[in-house]
Design a protein around this motif. Structure first.
Motif, mmCIF file in Angstrom:
data_model
loop_
_atom_site.group_PDB
_atom_site.id
_atom_site.type_symbol
_atom_site.label_atom_id
_atom_site.label_comp_id
_atom_site.label_asym_id
_atom_site.label_seq_id
_atom_site.Cartn_x
_atom_site.Cartn_y
_atom_site.Cartn_z
ATOM 1 N N ASP A 129 0.832 -1.210 0.000
ATOM 2 C CA ASP A 129 0.000 0.000 0.000
ATOM 3 C C ASP A 129 0.863 1.254 0.000
ATOM 4 N N ALA A 185 1.305 4.276 -3.270
ATOM 5 C CA ALA A 185 0.677 5.573 -2.989
ATOM 6 C C ALA A 185 0.503 6.363 -4.277
ATOM 7 N N VAL A 197 -4.444 1.376 -3.778
ATOM 8 C CA VAL A 197 -4.202 1.451 -2.335
ATOM 9 C C VAL A 197 -5.479 1.101 -1.571
#
Length: 275
Positions: free
Chosen positions: A15, A19, A24
């Motif tokens: 995750d 970004a 995400v």
């Protein structure tokens, strides 16, 4: 087969690395699943959002193009399906499928420095052997795509294959003698795929995105032009590839004239055919 290396996935780290992308918070990992593509299509029907990613350590019923199976032993490969709801017309789906092949190529080059070959529409090869297949499935109306799933299978850690596959299949480990982290490959793949989808979804610049795909395929693929091939379409035919048309379909020059490949598998032409 020798033991595969310990190569786990870390969702929080993924995750962070992703970004700025739509993936995400939408990463779903399965230790084992029948097929990530089948599951993704089911979840799409149930309303799962754009950018949802399903990936697994093992598939028990992995699928490739043309109803072929995709071998997905535990811990050996990257098996991932990405659910998209792109703002492109159904007629442009081939472009997204071609772009997915380029995204995989970019990711593999970034992580391993290997420059792979692209066999239309989106098989990826190292030398003459395949290490990655892509299966694109969609649910669409005449004028819009409800949802689309891009399924990608990459052979990563396999150190050998059964005798019947050794001449046609390979892996990143076989080609380099190294164990490449699947986390790095997945991160690079999703970042690259995101860039490709963004470019194709920009209505004002879609023509430029398509031309970029054509140009990059010409440079990256030995199959697009000048390759003697056998096309597994209808009764089959053979000829020499002569580039892609304006829609992204492969052109093959045959003794009877120029033919367009719409859906058939493309293989190097054999010296002797059974027909």
């Amino acid at each position: 087969m020798p033991d595969t290396p310990d190569d786990p996935f870390d969702i929080p780290s993924l995750d962070c690395a992703l970004a700025g992308t739509p993936f995400v918070g939408k990463l779903h990992f399965f230790p084992s699943i029948h097929s990530t593509n089948t599951h993704a299509m089911q979840q799409a029907e149930a309303g799962a959002p754009d950018g949802t990613v399903y990936f697994a350590d093992e598939q028990t019923a992995g699928r490739g193009r043309g109803a072929h199976e995709w071998s997905s032993p535990p811990g050996s490969g990257l098996y991932v399906s990405v659910l998209l709801r792109p703002g492109i017309p159904p007629a442009d789906v081939l472009w997204l499928s071609l772009a997915a092949g380029l995204a995989v190529r970019d990711a593999v080059l970034q992580v391993t420095s290997l420059a792979c070959d692209l066999r239309w529409p989106n098989d990826l090869l190292l030398g003459k052997r395949k290490f990655c297949g892509i299966l694109t499935e969609l649910n669409a109306e005449v004028t819009r795509i409800r949802h689309l799933v891009v399924g990608i299978g990459i052979n990563v850690h396999q150190q050998q294959f059964p005798p019947e596959l050794r001449d046609i299949a390979t892996s990143l480990h076989i080609e380099t003698g190294r164990a490449w982290p699947r986390m790095d490959l997945l991160t690079a793949l999703l970042q690259s795929l995101h860039r490709e989808v963004l470019a194709l979804s920009d209505f004002a610049d879609a023509h430029a995105a398509k031309q970029s795909i054509l140009d990059r395929l010409e440079r990256a693929s030995s199959w697009v032009r000048g390759k003697q091939v056998w096309v597994e379409e209808a009764d089959g035919f053979e000829g020499v590839t002569e580039g892609l048309d304006a829609r992204g379909f492969l052109q093959v020059r045959t003794p009877q004239g120029l033919r367009t490949v719409y859906s058939g598998g493309v293989r190097e032409r054999k010296r002797v055919h059974g027909k």
